[in-house]
Design a protein around this motif. Sequence first.
Motif, PDB file in Angstrom:
ATOM      1  N   LYS A  56       0.845  -1.189   0.000  1.00  0.00           N
ATOM      2  CA  LYS A  56       0.000   0.000   0.000  1.00  0.00           C
ATOM      3  C   LYS A  56       0.886   1.248   0.000  1.00  0.00           C
ATOM      4  N   ASN A  57       0.524   2.205  -0.821  1.00  0.00           N
ATOM      5  CA  ASN A  57       1.291   3.444  -1.046  1.00  0.00           C
ATOM      6  C   ASN A  57       2.578   3.223  -1.836  1.00  0.00           C
ATOM      7  N   GLY A  58       2.796   1.983  -2.286  1.00  0.00           N
ATOM      8  CA  GLY A  58       3.940   1.714  -3.141  1.00  0.00           C
ATOM      9  C   GLY A  58       3.796   2.409  -4.485  1.00  0.00           C
ATOM     10  N   ILE A  59       4.902   2.531  -5.208  1.00  0.00           N
ATOM     11  CA  ILE A  59       4.919   3.332  -6.437  1.00  0.00           C
ATOM     12  C   ILE A  59       5.390   2.506  -7.626  1.00  0.00           C
ATOM     13  N   LEU A  78       4.670   6.905 -16.794  1.00  0.00           N
ATOM     14  CA  LEU A  78       3.539   6.854 -15.859  1.00  0.00           C
ATOM     15  C   LEU A  78       4.085   6.605 -14.463  1.00  0.00           C
ATOM     16  N   ILE A  79       3.654   7.425 -13.524  1.00  0.00           N
ATOM     17  CA  ILE A  79       3.908   7.162 -12.105  1.00  0.00           C
ATOM     18  C   ILE A  79       2.564   6.839 -11.477  1.00  0.00           C
ATOM     19  N   ALA A  80       2.464   5.653 -10.885  1.00  0.00           N
ATOM     20  CA  ALA A  80       1.195   5.209 -10.283  1.00  0.00           C
ATOM     21  C   ALA A  80       1.430   4.804  -8.834  1.00  0.00           C
ATOM     22  N   GLN A  81       0.574   5.254  -7.941  1.00  0.00           N
ATOM     23  CA  GLN A  81       0.707   4.919  -6.531  1.00  0.00           C
ATOM     24  C   GLN A  81      -0.490   4.071  -6.106  1.00  0.00           C
ATOM     25  N   LYS A  82      -0.210   3.024  -5.375  1.00  0.00           N
ATOM     26  CA  LYS A  82      -1.251   2.088  -4.947  1.00  0.00           C
ATOM     27  C   LYS A  82      -1.989   2.640  -3.716  1.00  0.00           C
ATOM     28  N   ASN A  83      -3.300   2.684  -3.778  1.00  0.00           N
ATOM     29  CA  ASN A  83      -4.096   3.276  -2.696  1.00  0.00           C
ATOM     30  C   ASN A  83      -4.781   2.241  -1.822  1.00  0.00           C
ATOM     31  N   PHE A  84      -4.411   0.988  -1.941  1.00  0.00           N
ATOM     32  CA  PHE A  84      -5.124  -0.052  -1.200  1.00  0.00           C
ATOM     33  C   PHE A  84      -4.161  -1.123  -0.716  1.00  0.00           C
TER      34      PHE A  84
END
Length: 284
Positions: free
Chosen positions: A238-241, A278-284
């Motif tokens: 979680k919150n990883g990128i 693309l930079i994507a951050q995990k919200n779960f």
Amino acid sequence: MTIKQIYNKVTEILKDTYKNEAPLIAKFLIIDTLNLENITKFILKYNEPLPEIIIKRVNNRVKKLLKHYPLQYVTHKCYFNDLTLYIGMNVFIPRPETEELACISLKKIRNTYNDSKINIIDICTGSGCIAIYLKKNLKNSIVYAIDNNPFAIKIAMCNAKALNTNIIFYIDDILNPQKNYPDFEIIISNPPYVLNSEKKFTSKNIKYEDSKAIFVPDDNPLLFYKSICSFSINHLKKNGIIFLELNSNIAYNIKNLFELKNFSCQLLKDFKGNLRFLIAQKNF
């Protein structure tokens, strides 16, 4: 024949094939063939005569260039930011955009995690350039790198050893991963993303590279991104990128793919002004 004379000769021979790049290619070719440390040494030795064996070697290398062999395959050398990497035939040659991806990710990781001990995985590692660059600059990180090309992994391992970096390498296919992986703070990848229909727009020397590391089917352009997204759902904390290089023509499709899975996403342009990352951050 002096260095200056062979340089002028090679430049002239390559001019029709490589246009404005011919002088630079000729310079790098001669510097590498003579094993000179830098351009300064090249200039200082400008008027020195060359042994016949060296002239013959230069001429043999020029013949390969005229057949559109990439310079990196002729010299077996590639520069990636401040790293010098060995490159073997059929291993994907890192591009400047991938250097930019590595720099963007390093800055973001430092700002987010400082010097914390984190797990990083480089998917479709090729020569190992991204994994090695991040490990060299993030000493406390544990870096994994995977590729489905056994020869690429062999080359990447050689590069890591030569540059004194400890990386965990796996031969594995992100489309069907078989290994057991830990959870990661960072996932980074430059996967295949050029459409088969775009081959006609690529340079002639691309035919010598591993086509599986470059091209994807027109009817499934998100092939690798779908697999990376699934992998991230299972293995990103979680919150990883996630940091991804991508085809600018399908940038928003990739962004939508991750947003539908509840990732916060940001698209960035490369130095040419194209949507490339693309930079994507995990919200779960």
